[in-house]
Motif scaffolding. Structure first.
Motif, PDB file in Angstrom:
ATOM      1  N   THR A  30      56.439 -31.273 -18.907  1.00  0.00           N
ATOM      2  CA  THR A  30      56.331 -31.884 -17.584  1.00  0.00           C
ATOM      3  C   THR A  30      55.856 -33.336 -17.648  1.00  0.00           C
ATOM      4  OG1 THR A  30      54.105 -30.999 -17.282  1.00  0.00           O
ATOM      5  CG2 THR A  30      55.931 -29.691 -16.426  1.00  0.00           C
ATOM      6  N   GLU A  31      55.138 -33.678 -18.711  1.00  0.00           N
ATOM      7  CA  GLU A  31      54.645 -35.052 -18.824  1.00  0.00           C
ATOM      8  C   GLU A  31      54.231 -35.315 -20.265  1.00  0.00           C
ATOM      9  OE1 GLU A  31      51.454 -37.918 -16.468  1.00  0.00           O
ATOM     10  OE2 GLU A  31      52.066 -35.998 -15.603  1.00  0.00           O
ATOM     11  N   ARG A  32      54.283 -36.596 -20.620  1.00  0.00           N
ATOM     12  CA  ARG A  32      53.840 -37.012 -21.959  1.00  0.00           C
ATOM     13  C   ARG A  32      52.974 -38.257 -21.824  1.00  0.00           C
ATOM     14  NH1 ARG A  32      58.952 -37.154 -25.876  1.00  0.00           N
ATOM     15  NH2 ARG A  32      57.319 -37.836 -27.285  1.00  0.00           N
ATOM     16  N   TYR A  34      49.714 -38.920 -21.118  1.00  0.00           N
ATOM     17  CA  TYR A  34      48.808 -39.147 -19.990  1.00  0.00           C
ATOM     18  C   TYR A  34      47.576 -39.824 -20.580  1.00  0.00           C
ATOM     19  CZ  TYR A  34      45.689 -38.248 -16.069  1.00  0.00           C
ATOM     20  OH  TYR A  34      44.804 -38.380 -15.031  1.00  0.00           O
ATOM     21  N   TYR A 102      43.196 -35.286 -14.882  1.00  0.00           N
ATOM     22  CA  TYR A 102      44.588 -34.948 -14.572  1.00  0.00           C
ATOM     23  C   TYR A 102      44.656 -33.899 -13.462  1.00  0.00           C
ATOM     24  CZ  TYR A 102      49.378 -33.296 -15.182  1.00  0.00           C
ATOM     25  OH  TYR A 102      50.678 -32.929 -14.965  1.00  0.00           O
ATOM     26  N   LYS A 106      46.339 -34.917  -9.912  1.00  0.00           N
ATOM     27  CA  LYS A 106      47.616 -34.285  -9.549  1.00  0.00           C
ATOM     28  C   LYS A 106      47.444 -33.196  -8.486  1.00  0.00           C
ATOM     29  CE  LYS A 106      49.890 -36.668 -12.624  1.00  0.00           C
ATOM     30  NZ  LYS A 106      50.932 -37.609 -12.340  1.00  0.00           N
TER      31      LYS A 106
END
Length: 139
Positions: A30-32, A34, A102, A106
């Protein structure tokens, strides 16, 4: 050493390989990268309704003779280089702070299950091989 161009290249290769490894095992990335001043999360993924914060550690070793090593858990390389040993208590503390940020940033529910995993990779650049060890739920 962290700003050494070879170190950066190995790190990037490791993160790409870790993503491929996770996707092959049913994870959704979903994400890299951060990044906050107080910590970094290499990969954020999800599998089976569990949010996964993945720390990637990659080292390069230039020797390997195809022998299975019972000591390290890696097949093919007998060198004593163990990337997972680079996941120190201090690293986990910084990672934990980044995770908390995070989750708040989020707006992720407190009921959301999450865990911290490690993907440890040993590269043999000469042979163009990689050996991966996946360690789940390290905290």
């Amino acid at each position: 050493m962290k700003n050494d161009p070879k170190h950066i290249k190995i790190g990037k290769i490791g993160e790409e390989l870790a993503c491929l490894f996770l996707v092959k095992r049913g994870f959704k990335i979903t994400e890299r990268h951060y990044l906050k001043k107080w910590g970094e999360i290499d990969i954020i993924a999800q599998k089976n309704k569990v949010l996964r914060f993945v720390e990637v550690k990659c080292v390069s070793c230039e020797t390997g003779n195809g022998v299975v090593s019972r000591e390290t858990g890696y097949q093919g390389l007998t060198s004593m280089i163990r990337p997972e040993e680079h996941v120190t208590r201090e690293k986990l503390e910084r990672l934990s702070r980044a995770i908390q940020t995070y989750l708040v940033e989020k707006h992720i529910s407190r009921e959301t299950r999450y865990q911290v995993d490690v993907v440890a990779i040993r590269l043999n650049l000469k042979d163009k091989t990689a050996h991966t060890l996946f360690i789940e739920n390290v905290l």
